[in-house]
Motif scaffolding. Structure first.
Motif, mmCIF file in Angstrom:
data_model
loop_
_atom_site.group_PDB
_atom_site.id
_atom_site.type_symbol
_atom_site.label_atom_id
_atom_site.label_comp_id
_atom_site.label_asym_id
_atom_site.label_seq_id
_atom_site.Cartn_x
_atom_site.Cartn_y
_atom_site.Cartn_z
ATOM 1 N N UNK A 117 0.856 -1.596 0.043
ATOM 2 C CA UNK A 117 0.374 0.114 0.106
ATOM 3 C C UNK A 117 0.995 1.309 0.198
ATOM 4 N N UNK A 118 0.443 2.736 -0.726
ATOM 5 C CA UNK A 118 1.393 3.367 -0.791
ATOM 6 C C UNK A 118 1.673 4.153 0.341
ATOM 7 N N UNK A 119 2.856 4.689 0.874
ATOM 8 C CA UNK A 119 3.072 5.055 2.115
ATOM 9 C C UNK A 119 1.913 6.627 2.178
ATOM 10 N N UNK B 203 8.519 16.830 4.711
ATOM 11 C CA UNK B 203 8.682 16.804 3.088
ATOM 12 C C UNK B 203 7.095 15.827 2.460
ATOM 13 N N UNK B 204 7.453 15.925 1.444
ATOM 14 C CA UNK B 204 6.224 14.890 0.538
ATOM 15 C C UNK B 204 6.445 14.012 0.403
ATOM 16 N N UNK B 205 5.350 13.288 0.891
ATOM 17 C CA UNK B 205 5.580 11.568 0.702
ATOM 18 C C UNK B 205 5.954 11.362 -0.564
ATOM 19 N N UNK C 85 5.775 8.783 -3.919
ATOM 20 C CA UNK C 85 4.869 7.717 -4.348
ATOM 21 C C UNK C 85 5.744 6.084 -4.109
ATOM 22 N N UNK C 86 5.056 5.449 -4.501
ATOM 23 C CA UNK C 86 5.174 4.086 -4.890
ATOM 24 C C UNK C 86 6.329 3.829 -5.273
ATOM 25 N N UNK C 87 6.415 4.028 -6.632
ATOM 26 C CA UNK C 87 7.346 3.920 -7.084
ATOM 27 C C UNK C 87 9.122 4.935 -6.180
ATOM 28 N N UNK C 88 9.036 5.737 -6.039
ATOM 29 C CA UNK C 88 9.951 6.239 -5.668
ATOM 30 C C UNK C 88 10.341 5.594 -4.418
ATOM 31 N N UNK D 54 -0.039 11.307 12.250
ATOM 32 C CA UNK D 54 0.198 12.134 10.817
ATOM 33 C C UNK D 54 1.359 11.805 10.631
ATOM 34 N N UNK D 55 2.205 9.993 10.787
ATOM 35 C CA UNK D 55 3.149 9.806 10.648
ATOM 36 C C UNK D 55 3.557 8.971 9.153
ATOM 37 N N UNK D 56 4.246 8.720 8.747
ATOM 38 C CA UNK D 56 4.060 7.768 7.163
ATOM 39 C C UNK D 56 3.996 6.340 7.961
#
Length: 361
Positions: free
Chosen positions: A183-185, A247-249, A251-254, A278-280
């Motif tokens: 699942x994406x962060x 910072x920006x979250x 993406x899954x590919x990154x 709020x934590x990733x």
């Protein structure tokens, strides 16, 4: 969750409306099969052996501390440092059996609507709350039990610096064997936004000097482990010290590989994962043969409020402890009212960004 869709739209990512009906097929086998046999739909366990071995060798946060309920001050320190903390023996054997039974009943009811295991958070992955018409499961006694536990209430009081925090509701999630994707962060909270006439979040600084991440923790989620978190059964991944990150979250590919492996394991059943929302964090593959469920209870700080749907009946409320009643006072219906329970037609649907590239749009 609705907020996740808001954040995706803010980043310009495609979404799928949770209110749009989708074609889900009924599953008549759900009530008769063992719970462990309800996963791996259209997939083969044997095809993921190499990935299982990789996770067994590499998965898990190194040096993860799992505390005892009495370590209140240490729990507060770790929570404030990392944005989460794990506490074992949060539930005793009787409590664990009680909510396990409740989870199994709800899981079977949800899966009875979804033969192909499309899920509502990706294939084989489900949000309890998003499936429910109220957005929560506090109409069930198993979830209501989680509001005031002697093992957890002192820790929450320490985290919030007060016993005047309140209950937002409760739901959680589960992933079936055969949830093979990450699942994406994501984060479960953000600054106030308006979309289509609906307001999400409560804090916004119109001076653009502060964000929600600059503030003390406003919102805590307590996820309770129904089974041991292992390297291969979908343990939650948490990225430490991101609760205040501007910072920006990614993406899954990154995502770097270490983030995919930053999972809360090993941790025993009956533990609680206490999170600053709020934590990733994000879901991980369940390549095992068991269902991994983490029902939750959610709480707002004394100074923080967001709109809270009514999700608890008066009957459930009347059976709470005095402190539990104080916590739940904003989510209980009036004595003359009833709440509509059951499941949404599409189980809330899965935002497109959370779907596998192999899933239909």
């Amino acid at each position: 969750m609705d907020l996740q869709i808001v954040l995706m739209r803010r980043r310009g990512e495609p979404t799928r409306d949770m209110n749009t009906p989708t074609e889900l097929l009924a599953d008549e086998d759900t009530s008769s099969l063992p719970l462990s046999d309800l996963g791996w739909r259209n997939l083969k366990y044997e095809d993921f052996e190499s990935k299982r071995e990789y996770l067994k060798r590499n998965n898990g946060i190194r040096g993860l501390e799992v505390l005892s309920p009495g370590e209140v001050e240490r729990a507060k320190v770790l929570f404030e440092r990392d944005g989460f903390v794990v506490v074992k023996e949060a539930l005793d054997h009787e409590q664990l059996d009680f909510i396990r039974a409740g989870c199994e009943e709800v899981i079977r009811e949800i899966l009875a609507l979804d033969k192909n295991r499309d899920g509502n958070r990706g294939s084989h992955r489900y949000s309890f709350g998003s499936s429910s018409k109220t957005g929560h499961l506090m109409h069930r006694p198993e979830w209501a039990m989680l509001l005031d536990l002697p093992t957890i209430t002192p820790i929450l009081t320490a985290i919030f610096g007060s016993s005047d925090y309140i209950a937002r509701g409760g739901g959680g999630d589960f992933c079936l064997p055969g949830a093979t994707e990450y699942q994406p962060l994501h984060s479960d909270s953000g600054d106030r936004r308006e979309f289509n006439g609906v307001t999400f979040g409560s804090f916004r600084d119109d001076r653009d000097k502060l964000t929600l991440r600059d503030l003390p923790c406003p919102y805590v989620c307590c996820n309770f482990l129904m089974v041991d978190f292992t390297a291969i059964n979908g343990p939650t991944r948490q990225i430490p010290a991101t609760q205040n990150s501007p910072r920006d979250l990614p993406r899954r590919s990154e995502e770097p590989e270490w983030m995919k492996l930053s999972t809360v394991c090993p941790a025993p059943a009956g533990s609680v994962l206490i999170r600053d929302v709020r934590a990733w964090h994000g879901g991980t593959p369940n390549l095992s043969r068991e269902v991994r469920a983490i029902p939750n209870a959610e709480f707002f700080a004394p100074w923080y409020r967001e709109p809270m749907p009514i999700s608890m009946s008066r009957e459930i409320y009347n059976n709470l402890s005095d402190f539990g009643k104080k916590l739940a006072r904003y989510i209980v219906c009036d004595s003359s009212e009833t709440i509509e329970t059951g499941y949404r037609r599409n189980l809330g649907a899965t935002p497109k960004v959370m779907r596998s590239k192999n899933d239909p749009s």
